[in-house]
Write a protein that holds these residues in place. Structure first.
Motif, short mmCIF file in Angstrom:
data_model
loop_
_atom_site.label_atom_id
_atom_site.label_comp_id
_atom_site.label_asym_id
_atom_site.label_seq_id
_atom_site.Cartn_x
_atom_site.Cartn_y
_atom_site.Cartn_z
N LEU A 58 0.84 -1.20 0.00
CA LEU A 58 0.00 0.00 0.00
C LEU A 58 0.87 1.25 0.00
O LEU A 58 0.57 2.23 -0.69
N LEU A 60 3.70 1.67 -1.33
CA LEU A 60 4.28 1.90 -2.66
C LEU A 60 3.40 2.81 -3.50
O LEU A 60 3.90 3.54 -4.36
N TYR A 61 2.09 2.76 -3.27
CA TYR A 61 1.15 3.47 -4.13
C TYR A 61 0.43 4.63 -3.46
O TYR A 61 -0.18 5.44 -4.14
N GLU A 63 1.40 7.38 -1.94
CA GLU A 63 1.90 8.74 -2.10
C GLU A 63 1.30 9.44 -3.33
O GLU A 63 1.16 10.65 -3.35
N ARG A 64 0.91 8.67 -4.31
CA ARG A 64 0.33 9.29 -5.52
C ARG A 64 -0.99 9.98 -5.24
O ARG A 64 -1.47 10.76 -6.04
N ARG A 113 10.23 3.14 -0.47
CA ARG A 113 10.75 2.15 -1.41
C ARG A 113 11.85 1.26 -0.80
O ARG A 113 12.84 0.92 -1.44
#
Length: 143
Positions: A58, A60-61, A63-64, A113
Protein backbone atom coordinates in the motif's frame (compact mmCIF):
# COMPACT_ATOMS: atom_id res chain seq x y z
CA UNK A 1 -6.05 -26.63 12.11
CA UNK A 2 -8.86 -24.05 12.22
CA UNK A 3 -7.32 -22.39 15.27
CA UNK A 4 -4.01 -21.93 13.41
CA UNK A 5 -5.79 -20.38 10.43
CA UNK A 6 -7.68 -18.12 12.84
CA UNK A 7 -4.43 -17.10 14.54
CA UNK A 8 -2.82 -16.36 11.16
CA UNK A 9 -5.67 -14.10 10.03
CA UNK A 10 -5.95 -12.43 13.43
CA UNK A 11 -2.23 -11.62 13.30
CA UNK A 12 -2.49 -10.44 9.69
CA UNK A 13 -5.36 -8.09 10.51
CA UNK A 14 -3.52 -6.87 13.62
CA UNK A 15 -0.67 -5.70 11.37
CA UNK A 16 -3.04 -3.48 9.42
CA UNK A 17 -4.67 -0.22 10.39
CA UNK A 18 -7.66 -2.26 11.58
CA UNK A 19 -7.76 -3.22 15.25
CA UNK A 20 -6.79 -6.79 15.93
CA UNK A 21 -6.45 -9.19 18.82
CA UNK A 22 -3.67 -11.52 17.80
CA UNK A 23 -2.03 -11.41 21.22
CA UNK A 24 -5.27 -12.48 22.90
CA UNK A 25 -5.76 -15.29 20.37
CA UNK A 26 -2.17 -16.45 20.90
CA UNK A 27 -2.55 -16.43 24.69
CA UNK A 28 -5.84 -18.31 24.46
CA UNK A 29 -4.34 -20.99 22.22
CA UNK A 30 -1.38 -21.36 24.57
CA UNK A 31 -3.79 -21.81 27.48
CA UNK A 32 -5.51 -24.69 25.71
CA UNK A 33 -2.23 -26.58 25.46
CA UNK A 34 -3.27 -28.32 22.25
CA UNK A 35 -0.56 -26.81 20.04
CA UNK A 36 3.11 -26.25 20.76
CA UNK A 37 4.27 -22.74 21.52
CA UNK A 38 6.94 -22.62 18.77
CA UNK A 39 4.33 -23.42 16.10
CA UNK A 40 1.91 -20.83 17.50
CA UNK A 41 4.64 -18.19 17.56
CA UNK A 42 5.65 -19.06 13.99
CA UNK A 43 2.06 -18.84 12.70
CA UNK A 44 1.41 -15.54 14.52
CA UNK A 45 4.67 -14.09 13.21
CA UNK A 46 3.95 -15.25 9.66
CA UNK A 47 0.47 -13.71 9.75
CA UNK A 48 1.73 -10.44 11.21
CA UNK A 49 4.56 -10.17 8.68
CA UNK A 50 2.08 -10.90 5.88
CA UNK A 51 -0.08 -8.01 7.09
CA UNK A 52 3.01 -5.81 7.18
CA UNK A 53 3.86 -6.76 3.60
CA UNK A 54 0.35 -5.65 2.61
CA UNK A 55 1.06 -2.31 4.33
CA UNK A 56 4.37 -2.07 2.46
CA UNK A 57 2.59 -2.66 -0.86
CA UNK A 58 0.00 0.00 0.00
CA UNK A 59 2.85 2.35 0.82
CA UNK A 60 4.28 1.90 -2.66
CA UNK A 61 1.15 3.47 -4.13
CA UNK A 62 -0.30 5.72 -1.43
CA UNK A 63 1.90 8.74 -2.10
CA UNK A 64 0.33 9.29 -5.52
CA UNK A 65 -2.85 10.34 -3.70
CA UNK A 66 -1.06 12.95 -1.57
CA UNK A 67 -2.62 15.86 -3.42
CA UNK A 68 -6.18 14.72 -2.73
CA UNK A 69 -8.29 16.49 -0.12
CA UNK A 70 -9.18 13.23 1.61
CA UNK A 71 -5.53 12.16 1.99
CA UNK A 72 -4.97 11.81 5.75
CA UNK A 73 -1.37 13.12 5.87
CA UNK A 74 -0.34 16.66 5.03
CA UNK A 75 2.63 17.19 2.70
CA UNK A 76 4.54 18.69 5.64
CA UNK A 77 3.98 15.63 7.83
CA UNK A 78 4.89 13.33 4.95
CA UNK A 79 8.11 15.27 4.39
CA UNK A 80 8.92 15.13 8.11
CA UNK A 81 8.31 11.36 8.15
CA UNK A 82 10.56 10.92 5.11
CA UNK A 83 13.36 12.83 6.84
CA UNK A 84 12.90 10.75 10.00
CA UNK A 85 13.00 7.48 8.06
CA UNK A 86 16.05 8.63 6.10
CA UNK A 87 17.79 9.47 9.38
CA UNK A 88 17.09 6.18 11.17
CA UNK A 89 16.95 3.95 8.11
CA UNK A 90 15.57 0.49 7.64
CA UNK A 91 16.71 -0.65 11.09
CA UNK A 92 13.80 1.33 12.51
CA UNK A 93 11.71 -1.56 11.17
CA UNK A 94 12.88 -3.59 14.17
CA UNK A 95 10.31 -1.48 16.05
CA UNK A 96 7.47 -2.48 13.74
CA UNK A 97 5.98 -4.42 16.65
CA UNK A 98 5.08 -1.23 18.53
CA UNK A 99 1.27 -0.78 18.43
CA UNK A 100 0.00 1.86 15.95
CA UNK A 101 3.50 3.27 15.34
CA UNK A 102 4.72 0.00 13.84
CA UNK A 103 1.82 -0.32 11.41
CA UNK A 104 2.48 3.19 10.12
CA UNK A 105 6.19 2.40 9.93
CA UNK A 106 5.61 -0.61 7.67
CA UNK A 107 3.36 1.46 5.41
CA UNK A 108 5.93 4.21 5.29
CA UNK A 109 8.67 1.72 4.41
CA UNK A 110 6.74 1.16 1.19
CA UNK A 111 6.52 4.91 0.57
CA UNK A 112 10.31 5.08 1.01
CA UNK A 113 10.75 2.15 -1.41
CA UNK A 114 12.56 -0.02 1.12
CA UNK A 115 13.74 -3.22 -0.54
CA UNK A 116 11.40 -6.11 0.23
CA UNK A 117 13.93 -8.67 1.52
CA UNK A 118 15.50 -6.44 4.20
CA UNK A 119 11.98 -5.26 5.07
CA UNK A 120 10.77 -8.83 5.63
CA UNK A 121 13.85 -9.82 7.65
CA UNK A 122 13.74 -6.82 9.99
CA UNK A 123 9.97 -6.88 10.46
CA UNK A 124 10.05 -10.64 11.13
CA UNK A 125 12.75 -10.20 13.77
CA UNK A 126 10.84 -7.45 15.56
CA UNK A 127 7.41 -9.02 15.38
CA UNK A 128 8.69 -12.52 16.06
CA UNK A 129 10.53 -11.34 19.18
CA UNK A 130 7.33 -9.74 20.46
CA UNK A 131 5.35 -12.95 20.00
CA UNK A 132 8.10 -14.99 21.68
CA UNK A 133 7.98 -12.70 24.73
CA UNK A 134 4.18 -12.79 24.86
CA UNK A 135 4.02 -16.55 24.40
CA UNK A 136 6.60 -17.51 26.98
CA UNK A 137 5.29 -14.95 29.48
CA UNK A 138 1.77 -16.35 29.08
CA UNK A 139 3.11 -19.87 29.40
CA UNK A 140 5.05 -19.03 32.57
CA UNK A 141 2.00 -17.36 34.14
CA UNK A 142 -0.22 -20.32 33.23
CA UNK A 143 2.04 -22.77 35.06
Amino acid sequence: MAELVGLFFSAMISASILPGTSEAVLIYLISTGTTGIPLLVAIATLGNVTGSIINWILGLYVERFGDRKWFPVSPEKLDKAQRWFSRYGVYALLFSWVPLFGDALTLFAGVMRTKLLPFIILVAIGKGARYVVIAYTASAIAR
